[in-house]
Write an enzyme that holds these catalytic residues in place. Structure first.
Site, PDB file in Angstrom:
ATOM      1  N   GLU A   1       0.619  -1.579  -0.181  1.00  0.00           N
ATOM      2  CA  GLU A   1      -0.216   0.408  -0.114  1.00  0.00           C
ATOM      3  C   GLU A   1       1.287   1.438   0.354  1.00  0.00           C
ATOM      4  O   GLU A   1       1.759   1.250   0.342  1.00  0.00           O
ATOM      5  CB  GLU A   1      -1.127   0.049   1.581  1.00  0.00           C
ATOM      6  CG  GLU A   1       0.050  -0.302   2.225  1.00  0.00           C
ATOM      7  CD  GLU A   1      -1.239  -0.422   3.924  1.00  0.00           C
ATOM      8  OE1 GLU A   1      -1.739  -1.140   3.604  1.00  0.00           O
ATOM      9  OE2 GLU A   1      -0.661   0.024   5.011  1.00  0.00           O
TER      10      GLU A   1
ATOM     11  N   CYS B   1       3.155   8.359   0.880  1.00  0.00           N
ATOM     12  CA  CYS B   1       3.917   7.428   1.309  1.00  0.00           C
ATOM     13  C   CYS B   1       4.323   5.895   1.022  1.00  0.00           C
ATOM     14  O   CYS B   1       3.146   5.893   0.499  1.00  0.00           O
ATOM     15  CB  CYS B   1       3.440   7.290   3.171  1.00  0.00           C
ATOM     16  SG  CYS B   1       3.721   5.947   3.883  1.00  0.00           S
TER      17      CYS B   1
ATOM     18  N   CYS C   1       5.758  -7.004   7.266  1.00  0.00           N
ATOM     19  CA  CYS C   1       6.780  -6.756   8.330  1.00  0.00           C
ATOM     20  C   CYS C   1       7.843  -7.716   9.467  1.00  0.00           C
ATOM     21  O   CYS C   1       6.636  -8.614  10.107  1.00  0.00           O
ATOM     22  CB  CYS C   1       6.659  -5.693   8.760  1.00  0.00           C
ATOM     23  SG  CYS C   1       8.241  -4.850   9.992  1.00  0.00           S
TER      24      CYS C   1
ATOM     25  N   CYS D   1      -0.036   2.763   8.831  1.00  0.00           N
ATOM     26  CA  CYS D   1      -0.061   1.694   8.318  1.00  0.00           C
ATOM     27  C   CYS D   1      -0.221   0.226   8.448  1.00  0.00           C
ATOM     28  O   CYS D   1      -0.672  -0.431   9.152  1.00  0.00           O
ATOM     29  CB  CYS D   1       1.973   2.299   9.424  1.00  0.00           C
ATOM     30  SG  CYS D   1       3.140   0.872   9.671  1.00  0.00           S
TER      31      CYS D   1
ATOM     32  N   CYS E   1       1.093  -1.370  15.819  1.00  0.00           N
ATOM     33  CA  CYS E   1       1.077  -1.445  14.135  1.00  0.00           C
ATOM     34  C   CYS E   1       0.237  -2.845  13.198  1.00  0.00           C
ATOM     35  O   CYS E   1       0.297  -3.767  13.687  1.00  0.00           O
ATOM     36  CB  CYS E   1       3.131  -1.322  13.556  1.00  0.00           C
ATOM     37  SG  CYS E   1       2.458  -1.377  12.378  1.00  0.00           S
TER      38      CYS E   1
ATOM     39  N   CYS F   1       5.711  -4.374  16.043  1.00  0.00           N
ATOM     40  CA  CYS F   1       4.952  -3.539  17.464  1.00  0.00           C
ATOM     41  C   CYS F   1       4.135  -3.916  17.581  1.00  0.00           C
ATOM     42  O   CYS F   1       3.607  -3.829  16.934  1.00  0.00           O
ATOM     43  CB  CYS F   1       5.538  -1.947  16.546  1.00  0.00           C
ATOM     44  SG  CYS F   1       7.486  -2.010  16.063  1.00  0.00           S
TER      45      CYS F   1
HETATM   46  N1  SAH Z   1       8.735   0.390   9.817  1.00  0.00           N
HETATM   47  C1  SAH Z   1       8.906   2.063   9.700  1.00  0.00           C
HETATM   48  C2  SAH Z   1       8.385   2.504   9.412  1.00  0.00           C
HETATM   49  C3  SAH Z   1       7.377   2.120   8.628  1.00  0.00           C
HETATM   50  S1  SAH Z   1       6.228   2.496  10.136  1.00  0.00           S
HETATM   51  C4  SAH Z   1       8.691   2.701  11.143  1.00  0.00           C
HETATM   52  O1  SAH Z   1       8.658   1.800  12.247  1.00  0.00           O
HETATM   53  O2  SAH Z   1       9.577   3.272  11.374  1.00  0.00           O
HETATM   54  C5  SAH Z   1       5.775   4.418   9.816  1.00  0.00           C
HETATM   55  C6  SAH Z   1       5.193   4.710  11.101  1.00  0.00           C
HETATM   56  O3  SAH Z   1       3.800   5.040  11.211  1.00  0.00           O
HETATM   57  C7  SAH Z   1       5.904   4.358  12.590  1.00  0.00           C
HETATM   58  O4  SAH Z   1       6.709   5.626  12.870  1.00  0.00           O
HETATM   59  C8  SAH Z   1       4.857   3.712  13.131  1.00  0.00           C
HETATM   60  O5  SAH Z   1       6.004   3.454  14.011  1.00  0.00           O
HETATM   61  C9  SAH Z   1       3.328   4.448  12.726  1.00  0.00           C
HETATM   62  N2  SAH Z   1       2.796   3.664  13.015  1.00  0.00           N
HETATM   63  C10 SAH Z   1       2.489   2.312  12.725  1.00  0.00           C
HETATM   64  N3  SAH Z   1       1.435   1.994  13.509  1.00  0.00           N
HETATM   65  C11 SAH Z   1       0.627   3.390  13.741  1.00  0.00           C
HETATM   66  C12 SAH Z   1      -0.936   3.902  14.187  1.00  0.00           C
HETATM   67  N4  SAH Z   1      -1.783   2.647  14.374  1.00  0.00           N
HETATM   68  N5  SAH Z   1      -1.048   4.634  14.313  1.00  0.00           N
HETATM   69  C13 SAH Z   1      -0.220   5.724  14.216  1.00  0.00           C
HETATM   70  N6  SAH Z   1       0.751   5.314  13.583  1.00  0.00           N
HETATM   71  C14 SAH Z   1       1.636   3.978  13.289  1.00  0.00           C
HETATM   72 FE1  SF4 Z   2       7.466  -3.159  11.467  1.00  0.00          FE
HETATM   73 FE2  SF4 Z   2       4.697  -1.299  11.794  1.00  0.00          FE
HETATM   74 FE3  SF4 Z   2       7.035  -1.875  13.593  1.00  0.00          FE
HETATM   75 FE4  SF4 Z   2       7.675  -0.467  11.895  1.00  0.00          FE
HETATM   76  S1  SF4 Z   2       5.857   0.040  12.982  1.00  0.00           S
HETATM   77  S2  SF4 Z   2       8.516  -1.671  12.635  1.00  0.00           S
HETATM   78  S3  SF4 Z   2       5.864  -1.499  10.049  1.00  0.00           S
HETATM   79  S4  SF4 Z   2       5.774  -3.580  12.756  1.00  0.00           S
END
Ligand code: SAH
Ligand code: SF4
Length: 349
Positions: free
Chosen positions: A92, A105, A112, A338, A119, A116
């Site tokens: 996406e 973006c 992934c 994300c 996420c 986390c």
């Molecule tokens: N893996 C990389 C890039 C992709 S995630 C990273 O973790 O930085 C991009 C951003 O979106 C990251 O800062 C992540 O923590 C944030 N993100 C993930 N889930 C989210 C959510 N539910 N609400 C807001 N931001 C979120």
């Molecule tokens: Fe992966 Fe989501 Fe963590 Fe970024 S925030 S490293 S996309 S699990």
């Protein structure tokens, strides 16, 4: 005979391959432009290549492309796009228009490998890394949509979609060089490109030494190791003090201000104490803190911090001379956070 994916070849490699087939060397430049600037999907679209050569090329090479499979427009102007990869995966991208820029973006992996806890992408299995051409395709296609919808080109690119860009280092870097390439690619300035990472120390250091000086954002999300490890497992092997050292090096090599991304999670990391502790992590090099509103993800225990607590957090940071602003969640009505589109609209493929 297995056909080679021509979009994985450099211009020099194409030169080498086509001269073996009897084409003149200079044709490589023309082919390269058809592949990257015109984004063609068949050799018969290469108008300045003879029919006989088109056929010869198609016997030895294949052109793999990414396509748009779904487009959703939010009431706030955000456009979420689902792409199909050549082998049927869904990834996406999002176009985020604001007053002074149009940001795209994009994703760097299918799923992934990190999990986390907040996420949506973290719930998807990491299927595979994306190739540079697939990352480039997302920008190319989003740019076309931006031109069509808003009459202007994309101005900024952020690697903040699905996946961890620094765990797909080589292909991500290749895509950045192609996006930046004025002659053969899209000519996007390095200063307009940002990679967001959960914090892969060794590759932050590697990136610091690249010729191209792009921007870096660290997904921090907690002000100390104890809390950060609770939500980001990667912090166990890449603790905050190592990350700060690496970021210091990155700044000294690039002179680009570092961005911290910090999602406020109600009752977890949003107190005045947390803000003070976060401010103490902003002293060694210039930092900009993006406070992010949480986009709720089904199956997680987290909630968005209420406005009052959020404002107090921001005020505390600013009173410690930390540059910061709240990044409003965009595209709420279309699940633009994300990983959420792939999860909800398509299922995990
Ligand atoms: N893996 C990389 C890039 C992709 S995630 C990273 O973790 O930085 C991009 C951003 O979106 C990251 O800062 C992540 O923590 C944030 N993100 C993930 N889930 C989210 C959510 N539910 N609400 C807001 N931001 C979120
Ligand atoms: Fe992966 Fe989501 Fe963590 Fe970024 S925030 S490293 S996309 S699990």
């Amino acid at each position: 005979m297995e056909k080679k994916n021509i979009r994985n070849l450099t211009k020099q490699e194409i030169e080498f391959e086509i001269t073996k087939l009897g084409l003149p060397k200079f044709k490589a430049q023309q082919i390269f432009l058809w592949l990257w600037q015109a984004n063609v999907s068949h050799f018969d679209e290469m108008k300045n290549i003879s029919k006989a050569h088109q056929i010869l090329l198609s016997e030895h090479f294949e052109i793999l492309n990414t396509t748009v499979s779904i487009e959703q427009k939010s009431t706030d102007g955000t456009i979420k796009v689902g792409f199909k990869t050549y082998d049927g995966h869904t990834i996406e991208g999002v176009i985020i228009p604001s007053e002074d820029r149009i940001t795209a973006c994009i994703s760097s992996q299918v799923g992934c490998s990190l999990s986390c806890t907040f996420c949506a992408t973290g719930f998807l299995k990491r299927e595979r890394n994306l190739f540079a051409f697939e990352i480039y395709d997302q920008v190319y296609l989003l740019n076309k949509i931006a031109l069509h919808q808003f009459g202007v080109r994309l101005t900024n690119i952020v690697y903040m979609g699905m996946g961890e860009p620094l765990l797909n280092y080589d292909e991500v870097l290749k895509s950045i060089y192609m996006l930046n390439d004025v002659e053969n690619g899209m000519g996007l300035g390095a200063k307009r490109i940002t990679v967001s990472t959960s914090g892969i120390t060794r590759n932050i250091l590697k990136l610091a030494n690249e010729k191209i000086k792009i921007n870096l954002a660290l997904s921090l999300h907690a002000p100390n190791n104890e809390k950060r490890t609770q939500v980001m497992d990667i912090n166990k092997s890449n603790p905050i003090e190592d990350l700060l050292e690496a970021l210091k090096t990155f700044y000294s090599k690039t002179r680009n201000k570092i961005t911290y991304e910090y999602i406020l999670l109600k009752g977890f990391n949003d107190s005045v104490e947390d803000a003070k502790e976060l401010a103490s992590l902003c002293q060694d090099f210039p930092v900009y803190v993006n406070i992010i509103e949480y986009n709720p993800v089904e199956g997680t225990p987290y909630h968005r911090t209420p406005k009052e607590a959020r404002d107090l957090f921001l005020h505390t940071l600013r009173s410690h001379k930390v540059e910061s602003k709240v990044r409003k969640s965009r595209g709420k009505d279309i699940d633009a956070a994300c990983g959420q589109l792939a999860n909800k609209v398509f299922g995990n493929q």
